[in-house]
Design a protein around this motif. Structure first.
Motif, PDB file in Angstrom:
ATOM      1  N   ASP A 137       6.596  15.852  -9.270  1.00 50.76           N
ATOM      2  CA  ASP A 137       6.698  14.281 -10.079  1.00 50.76           C
ATOM      3  C   ASP A 137       5.474  14.176 -11.025  1.00 50.76           C
ATOM      4  O   ASP A 137       5.368  13.590 -11.864  1.00 50.76           O
ATOM      5  CB  ASP A 137       6.799  13.138  -9.240  1.00 50.76           C
ATOM      6  N   ASN A 138       4.327  15.084 -10.882  1.00 54.10           N
ATOM      7  CA  ASN A 138       3.171  14.859 -11.403  1.00 54.10           C
ATOM      8  C   ASN A 138       3.190  15.389 -12.835  1.00 54.10           C
ATOM      9  O   ASN A 138       3.225  16.686 -13.139  1.00 54.10           O
ATOM     10  CB  ASN A 138       1.953  15.577 -10.616  1.00 54.10           C
ATOM     11  N   ALA A 151       0.713  -1.475  -0.037  1.00 54.85           N
ATOM     12  CA  ALA A 151      -0.206  -0.001  -0.020  1.00 54.85           C
ATOM     13  C   ALA A 151       0.913   1.111   0.040  1.00 54.85           C
ATOM     14  O   ALA A 151       0.543   2.277  -0.747  1.00 54.85           O
ATOM     15  CB  ALA A 151      -1.006  -0.031   1.153  1.00 54.85           C
ATOM     16  N   HIS A 152       1.780   1.205   0.729  1.00 55.63           N
ATOM     17  CA  HIS A 152       2.865   2.337   0.662  1.00 55.63           C
ATOM     18  C   HIS A 152       3.590   2.857  -0.669  1.00 55.63           C
ATOM     19  O   HIS A 152       3.897   3.931  -0.842  1.00 55.63           O
ATOM     20  CB  HIS A 152       3.972   2.154   1.823  1.00 55.63           C
ATOM     21  N   LYS A 153       3.557   1.915  -1.768  1.00 52.23           N
ATOM     22  CA  LYS A 153       3.913   2.166  -2.980  1.00 52.23           C
ATOM     23  C   LYS A 153       2.868   2.431  -3.844  1.00 52.23           C
ATOM     24  O   LYS A 153       3.027   2.783  -5.058  1.00 52.23           O
ATOM     25  CB  LYS A 153       4.629   0.806  -3.367  1.00 52.23           C
ATOM     26  N   ASP A 154       1.786   2.399  -3.371  1.00 56.55           N
ATOM     27  CA  ASP A 154       0.563   2.695  -4.419  1.00 56.55           C
ATOM     28  C   ASP A 154       0.252   4.043  -4.502  1.00 56.55           C
ATOM     29  O   ASP A 154      -0.309   4.909  -3.634  1.00 56.55           O
ATOM     30  CB  ASP A 154      -0.589   1.999  -3.990  1.00 56.55           C
ATOM     31  N   PRO A 155       0.510   4.620  -5.831  1.00 54.45           N
ATOM     32  CA  PRO A 155       0.114   6.386  -6.107  1.00 54.45           C
ATOM     33  C   PRO A 155      -1.348   6.653  -6.006  1.00 54.45           C
ATOM     34  O   PRO A 155      -1.565   7.551  -5.470  1.00 54.45           O
ATOM     35  CB  PRO A 155       0.870   6.419  -7.376  1.00 54.45           C
TER      36      PRO A 155
END
Length: 68
Positions: A56-57, A43-47
């Motif tokens: 970064d967007n 979950a911590h890697k899910d944007p």
């Protein structure tokens, strides 16, 4: 000719059924538990959950320019 084609079709069906019968299966409850664990661990890697930093967007709204 149709007997030959129906025989080939039946052989293909039997081959496919044998392949599907040999697939290792697990219980739905086990699969759901493994999926939940995987989702919680990543979950911590899910944007979609953590958001994307504006620097970064690539889809951030463009900045307006003012000419004087």
């Amino acid at each position: 000719m149709s007997t030959c084609s129906s025989l080939i079709m039946a052989q293909k069906t039997v081959k496919q059924l044998r392949l599907e019968a040999s697939v290792r299966r697990i219980k739905v409850s086990q699969a759901a538990a493994e999926l939940k664990t995987f989702c919680l661990q990543n979950a911590h890697k899910d944007p979609l959950l953590t958001g994307v930093p504006s620097s970064d967007n690539p889809f951030r709204p463009p900045k307006s320019c003012v000419l004087l």
